[in-house]
Design an enzyme around this catalytic site. Sequence first.
Site, PDB file in Angstrom:
ATOM      1  N   TYR A   1      -8.512  -1.322  -7.850  1.00  0.00           N
ATOM      2  CA  TYR A   1      -7.864  -0.209  -7.147  1.00  0.00           C
ATOM      3  C   TYR A   1      -7.617   0.956  -8.108  1.00  0.00           C
ATOM      4  O   TYR A   1      -8.056   2.081  -7.867  1.00  0.00           O
ATOM      5  CB  TYR A   1      -6.554  -0.701  -6.552  1.00  0.00           C
ATOM      6  CG  TYR A   1      -5.794   0.325  -5.734  1.00  0.00           C
ATOM      7  CD1 TYR A   1      -6.252   0.725  -4.474  1.00  0.00           C
ATOM      8  CD2 TYR A   1      -4.600   0.859  -6.197  1.00  0.00           C
ATOM      9  CE1 TYR A   1      -5.536   1.640  -3.710  1.00  0.00           C
ATOM     10  CE2 TYR A   1      -3.873   1.770  -5.432  1.00  0.00           C
ATOM     11  CZ  TYR A   1      -4.343   2.154  -4.197  1.00  0.00           C
ATOM     12  OH  TYR A   1      -3.629   3.065  -3.444  1.00  0.00           O
TER      13      TYR A   1
ATOM     14  N   GLU B   1      -8.778   1.696 -11.090  1.00  0.00           N
ATOM     15  CA  GLU B   1      -9.938   2.353 -11.701  1.00  0.00           C
ATOM     16  C   GLU B   1     -10.824   3.028 -10.654  1.00  0.00           C
ATOM     17  O   GLU B   1     -11.458   4.044 -10.930  1.00  0.00           O
ATOM     18  CB  GLU B   1     -10.739   1.372 -12.555  1.00  0.00           C
ATOM     19  CG  GLU B   1      -9.978   0.876 -13.787  1.00  0.00           C
ATOM     20  CD  GLU B   1      -9.653   1.968 -14.817  1.00  0.00           C
ATOM     21  OE1 GLU B   1     -10.069   3.136 -14.650  1.00  0.00           O
ATOM     22  OE2 GLU B   1      -8.957   1.649 -15.806  1.00  0.00           O
TER      23      GLU B   1
ATOM     24  N   LYS C   1      -9.633   4.559  -8.077  1.00  0.00           N
ATOM     25  CA  LYS C   1      -8.944   5.831  -7.815  1.00  0.00           C
ATOM     26  C   LYS C   1      -9.109   6.790  -8.998  1.00  0.00           C
ATOM     27  O   LYS C   1      -9.222   8.002  -8.807  1.00  0.00           O
ATOM     28  CB  LYS C   1      -7.461   5.573  -7.546  1.00  0.00           C
ATOM     29  CG  LYS C   1      -7.181   4.884  -6.218  1.00  0.00           C
ATOM     30  CD  LYS C   1      -7.390   5.807  -5.030  1.00  0.00           C
ATOM     31  CE  LYS C   1      -6.965   5.133  -3.724  1.00  0.00           C
ATOM     32  NZ  LYS C   1      -7.209   5.974  -2.536  1.00  0.00           N
TER      33      LYS C   1
ATOM     34  N   VAL D   1       6.171  -4.006   0.075  1.00  0.00           N
ATOM     35  CA  VAL D   1       7.573  -4.409   0.045  1.00  0.00           C
ATOM     36  C   VAL D   1       8.340  -3.942   1.286  1.00  0.00           C
ATOM     37  O   VAL D   1       9.209  -4.670   1.790  1.00  0.00           O
ATOM     38  CB  VAL D   1       8.240  -3.954  -1.281  1.00  0.00           C
ATOM     39  CG1 VAL D   1       8.383  -2.441  -1.360  1.00  0.00           C
ATOM     40  CG2 VAL D   1       9.569  -4.638  -1.473  1.00  0.00           C
TER      41      VAL D   1
ATOM     42  N   THR E   1      11.350  -0.856 -10.730  1.00  0.00           N
ATOM     43  CA  THR E   1      11.795   0.225  -9.838  1.00  0.00           C
ATOM     44  C   THR E   1      10.625   0.838  -9.072  1.00  0.00           C
ATOM     45  O   THR E   1       9.478   0.796  -9.511  1.00  0.00           O
ATOM     46  CB  THR E   1      12.503   1.350 -10.616  1.00  0.00           C
ATOM     47  OG1 THR E   1      11.538   2.053 -11.408  1.00  0.00           O
ATOM     48  CG2 THR E   1      13.634   0.820 -11.485  1.00  0.00           C
ATOM     49  N   ARG E   2      10.978   1.412  -7.941  1.00  0.00           N
ATOM     50  CA  ARG E   2      10.067   2.235  -7.154  1.00  0.00           C
ATOM     51  C   ARG E   2      10.875   3.406  -6.605  1.00  0.00           C
ATOM     52  O   ARG E   2      12.108   3.366  -6.595  1.00  0.00           O
ATOM     53  CB  ARG E   2       9.446   1.451  -5.986  1.00  0.00           C
ATOM     54  CG  ARG E   2       8.516   0.312  -6.390  1.00  0.00           C
ATOM     55  CD  ARG E   2       7.271   0.795  -7.113  1.00  0.00           C
ATOM     56  NE  ARG E   2       6.325  -0.292  -7.361  1.00  0.00           N
ATOM     57  CZ  ARG E   2       6.315  -1.039  -8.466  1.00  0.00           C
ATOM     58  NH1 ARG E   2       7.214  -0.850  -9.401  1.00  0.00           N
ATOM     59  NH2 ARG E   2       5.393  -1.982  -8.626  1.00  0.00           N
TER      60      ARG E   2
HETATM   61  P1  NAD Z   1      -3.830   1.616   5.185  1.00  0.00           P
HETATM   62  O1  NAD Z   1      -4.449   0.323   4.758  1.00  0.00           O
HETATM   63  O2  NAD Z   1      -2.844   1.593   6.283  1.00  0.00           O
HETATM   64  O3  NAD Z   1      -4.958   2.660   5.561  1.00  0.00           O
HETATM   65  C1  NAD Z   1      -6.218   2.710   4.967  1.00  0.00           C
HETATM   66  C2  NAD Z   1      -7.249   2.897   6.063  1.00  0.00           C
HETATM   67  O4  NAD Z   1      -8.555   3.035   5.456  1.00  0.00           O
HETATM   68  C3  NAD Z   1      -7.329   1.688   7.006  1.00  0.00           C
HETATM   69  O5  NAD Z   1      -7.291   2.115   8.352  1.00  0.00           O
HETATM   70  C4  NAD Z   1      -8.673   1.050   6.666  1.00  0.00           C
HETATM   71  O6  NAD Z   1      -9.243   0.354   7.766  1.00  0.00           O
HETATM   72  C5  NAD Z   1      -9.484   2.264   6.224  1.00  0.00           C
HETATM   73  N1  NAD Z   1     -10.621   1.934   5.358  1.00  0.00           N
HETATM   74  C6  NAD Z   1     -10.612   1.222   4.202  1.00  0.00           C
HETATM   75  N2  NAD Z   1     -11.862   1.138   3.695  1.00  0.00           N
HETATM   76  C7  NAD Z   1     -12.673   1.820   4.547  1.00  0.00           C
HETATM   77  C8  NAD Z   1     -14.060   2.103   4.565  1.00  0.00           C
HETATM   78  N3  NAD Z   1     -14.893   1.642   3.607  1.00  0.00           N
HETATM   79  N4  NAD Z   1     -14.560   2.859   5.575  1.00  0.00           N
HETATM   80  C9  NAD Z   1     -13.737   3.334   6.552  1.00  0.00           C
HETATM   81  N5  NAD Z   1     -12.417   3.089   6.592  1.00  0.00           N
HETATM   82  C10 NAD Z   1     -11.896   2.339   5.606  1.00  0.00           C
HETATM   83  O7  NAD Z   1      -3.187   2.245   3.857  1.00  0.00           O
HETATM   84  P2  NAD Z   1      -2.320   3.580   3.676  1.00  0.00           P
HETATM   85  O8  NAD Z   1      -1.034   3.208   3.084  1.00  0.00           O
HETATM   86  O9  NAD Z   1      -2.343   4.398   4.913  1.00  0.00           O
HETATM   87  O10 NAD Z   1      -3.159   4.318   2.534  1.00  0.00           O
HETATM   88  C11 NAD Z   1      -4.042   5.385   2.829  1.00  0.00           C
HETATM   89  C12 NAD Z   1      -4.528   6.025   1.545  1.00  0.00           C
HETATM   90  O11 NAD Z   1      -3.411   6.520   0.803  1.00  0.00           O
HETATM   91  C13 NAD Z   1      -5.275   5.061   0.617  1.00  0.00           C
HETATM   92  O12 NAD Z   1      -6.362   5.740   0.030  1.00  0.00           O
HETATM   93  C14 NAD Z   1      -4.239   4.692  -0.414  1.00  0.00           C
HETATM   94  O13 NAD Z   1      -4.839   4.370  -1.643  1.00  0.00           O
HETATM   95  C15 NAD Z   1      -3.423   5.975  -0.494  1.00  0.00           C
HETATM   96  N6  NAD Z   1      -2.052   5.714  -0.984  1.00  0.00           N
HETATM   97  C16 NAD Z   1      -1.100   5.217  -0.143  1.00  0.00           C
HETATM   98  C17 NAD Z   1       0.187   4.993  -0.640  1.00  0.00           C
HETATM   99  C18 NAD Z   1       1.298   4.496   0.234  1.00  0.00           C
HETATM  100  O14 NAD Z   1       2.436   4.353  -0.247  1.00  0.00           O
HETATM  101  N7  NAD Z   1       1.105   4.240   1.511  1.00  0.00           N
HETATM  102  C19 NAD Z   1       0.471   5.244  -1.985  1.00  0.00           C
HETATM  103  C20 NAD Z   1      -0.542   5.717  -2.804  1.00  0.00           C
HETATM  104  C21 NAD Z   1      -1.799   5.980  -2.288  1.00  0.00           C
HETATM  105  N1  UDP Z   2       7.837  -6.826  -3.947  1.00  0.00           N
HETATM  106  C1  UDP Z   2       8.852  -7.758  -3.783  1.00  0.00           C
HETATM  107  N2  UDP Z   2       8.844  -8.542  -2.664  1.00  0.00           N
HETATM  108  C2  UDP Z   2       7.903  -8.439  -1.681  1.00  0.00           C
HETATM  109  C3  UDP Z   2       6.873  -7.474  -1.854  1.00  0.00           C
HETATM  110  C4  UDP Z   2       6.866  -6.696  -2.994  1.00  0.00           C
HETATM  111  O1  UDP Z   2       9.734  -7.882  -4.641  1.00  0.00           O
HETATM  112  O2  UDP Z   2       7.991  -9.207  -0.697  1.00  0.00           O
HETATM  113  C5  UDP Z   2       7.856  -5.956  -5.134  1.00  0.00           C
HETATM  114  C6  UDP Z   2       6.544  -5.875  -5.910  1.00  0.00           C
HETATM  115  O3  UDP Z   2       6.448  -6.914  -6.878  1.00  0.00           O
HETATM  116  C7  UDP Z   2       6.655  -4.494  -6.557  1.00  0.00           C
HETATM  117  C8  UDP Z   2       7.444  -3.682  -5.524  1.00  0.00           C
HETATM  118  O4  UDP Z   2       8.089  -4.627  -4.687  1.00  0.00           O
HETATM  119  O5  UDP Z   2       7.395  -4.568  -7.743  1.00  0.00           O
HETATM  120  C9  UDP Z   2       6.591  -2.760  -4.666  1.00  0.00           C
HETATM  121  O6  UDP Z   2       5.517  -3.513  -4.173  1.00  0.00           O
HETATM  122  P1  UDP Z   2       4.461  -2.977  -3.114  1.00  0.00           P
HETATM  123  O7  UDP Z   2       3.587  -4.136  -2.756  1.00  0.00           O
HETATM  124  O8  UDP Z   2       5.149  -2.309  -1.980  1.00  0.00           O
HETATM  125  O9  UDP Z   2       3.569  -1.874  -3.842  1.00  0.00           O
HETATM  126  P2  UDP Z   2       3.391  -1.264  -5.333  1.00  0.00           P
HETATM  127  O10 UDP Z   2       4.476  -0.280  -5.493  1.00  0.00           O
HETATM  128  O11 UDP Z   2       3.500  -2.382  -6.347  1.00  0.00           O
HETATM  129  O12 UDP Z   2       2.050  -0.644  -5.295  1.00  0.00           O
END
Ligand code: NAD
Ligand code: UDP
Length: 319
Positions: free
Chosen positions: A150, A152, A154, A192, A215-216
């Site tokens: 993931y 790398e 990104k 989480v 932390t987050r």
């Molecule tokens: P999510 O899993 O809900 O959404 C991702 C979507 O992409 C899904 O609908 C999945 O089916 C689709 N997808 C994956 N691979 C695909 C492919 N090869 N072709 C077509 N569709 C594909 O996750 P999310 O939380 O909505 O994340 C969306 C984006 O935001 C991701 O790129 C993720 O890395 C980035 N992101 C999210 C968070 C967060 O906190 N939610 C944080 C950092 C980055």
């Molecule tokens: N985590 C936890 N319990 C859970 C799920 C996640 O303690 O049931 C912790 C996880 O180890 C991390 C943080 O919560 O430290 C955030 O995890 P998440 O999976 O939401 O995403 P990340 O921020 O690590 O990408």
Amino acid sequence: MRILITGAAGFLGSHLCDRLLKEGHSVIGMDNFITGSPDNLAHLAGHPNFLFIRHDVANFIFVPGKVDAVMHFASPASPNPNSPYGYTNLPIQTMKAGALGTHNSLGVARAQNARFLLASTSEIYGDPLEHPQKETYWGHVDPIGVRSMYDEAKRFAEALTMTYHRTHGINSHIVRIFNTYGTRMRLDDGRVVPNFIQQALRGEPLTVYGDGAQTRSFCFVDDLVEGIYRLLLSDEHMPVNIGNPAETSILQFAETINRLTGNQAGIVIKPDLRLGDDPQRRQPDITRARQILNWQPNIPLDEGIARTIPYFRAKLGLS
Ligand code: NAD
Ligand code: UDP
């Protein structure tokens, strides 16, 4: 604008579709449902400005008609190896979405002379040695670590985006998204927020991995979408952190969820489930977003969680 959103059936993608349609844009949603769900877009069926294309972005992307902007969000996003939707269980698909999917999405933007926005992540900072994280920090990432498919992918996606910008003059934008939560997160993706809320609603103890001191900083989805929309319309090509700087330990976060749901079952420490490479501290420095986009989050954690709980309650069949 006519805007292509990859990953449209996911948590963030579906909220972006809603916001862009509300602003009067026309949206083409693309997804292969590997971690997303058609349920997240069901309310848009028949919308005159919405078109859905089921497609894997690792393959050449064809979109009929003009496209003015491409927003590349397709990628698995959960690090949790205990979920079938976690990226460690979809490792090749994750690398392909970040590498080939970014290449194909940039190809559309180039062919169409369209704006491009990449959904990058705080994970590109790895387990950071600088705190809070500024965009100038290069990160502390193990290129062969258990999360590297993931992180790398990104980092490559960011490099490819900047290369297309510098080589082809693509009007590109990179958002580094920090932990975001809200409705339409998968119940079972293992992140989480859905884990804790559903455990609390079921009256079970919350599973804290490790000692919970990590932390987050959690951002409500509406705040994030506002920041991303401003970035899309901006002239900024360098990466911009979007997230909420309010930092909390996972242990404190568990206590917050128990308080807001009235869960009496407490927490349970799960040291065996601690993930390799779990970043110990994460907090965005959002100075750049404040200055360039005049953006900052407005929704405090308690309010955002309170707005999210009814969604999970309904998904669990609780009234
Ligand atoms: P999510 O899993 O809900 O959404 C991702 C979507 O992409 C899904 O609908 C999945 O089916 C689709 N997808 C994956 N691979 C695909 C492919 N090869 N072709 C077509 N569709 C594909 O996750 P999310 O939380 O909505 O994340 C969306 C984006 O935001 C991701 O790129 C993720 O890395 C980035 N992101 C999210 C968070 C967060 O906190 N939610 C944080 C950092 C980055
Ligand atoms: N985590 C936890 N319990 C859970 C799920 C996640 O303690 O049931 C912790 C996880 O180890 C991390 C943080 O919560 O430290 C955030 O995890 P998440 O999976 O939401 O995403 P990340 O921020 O690590 O990408």
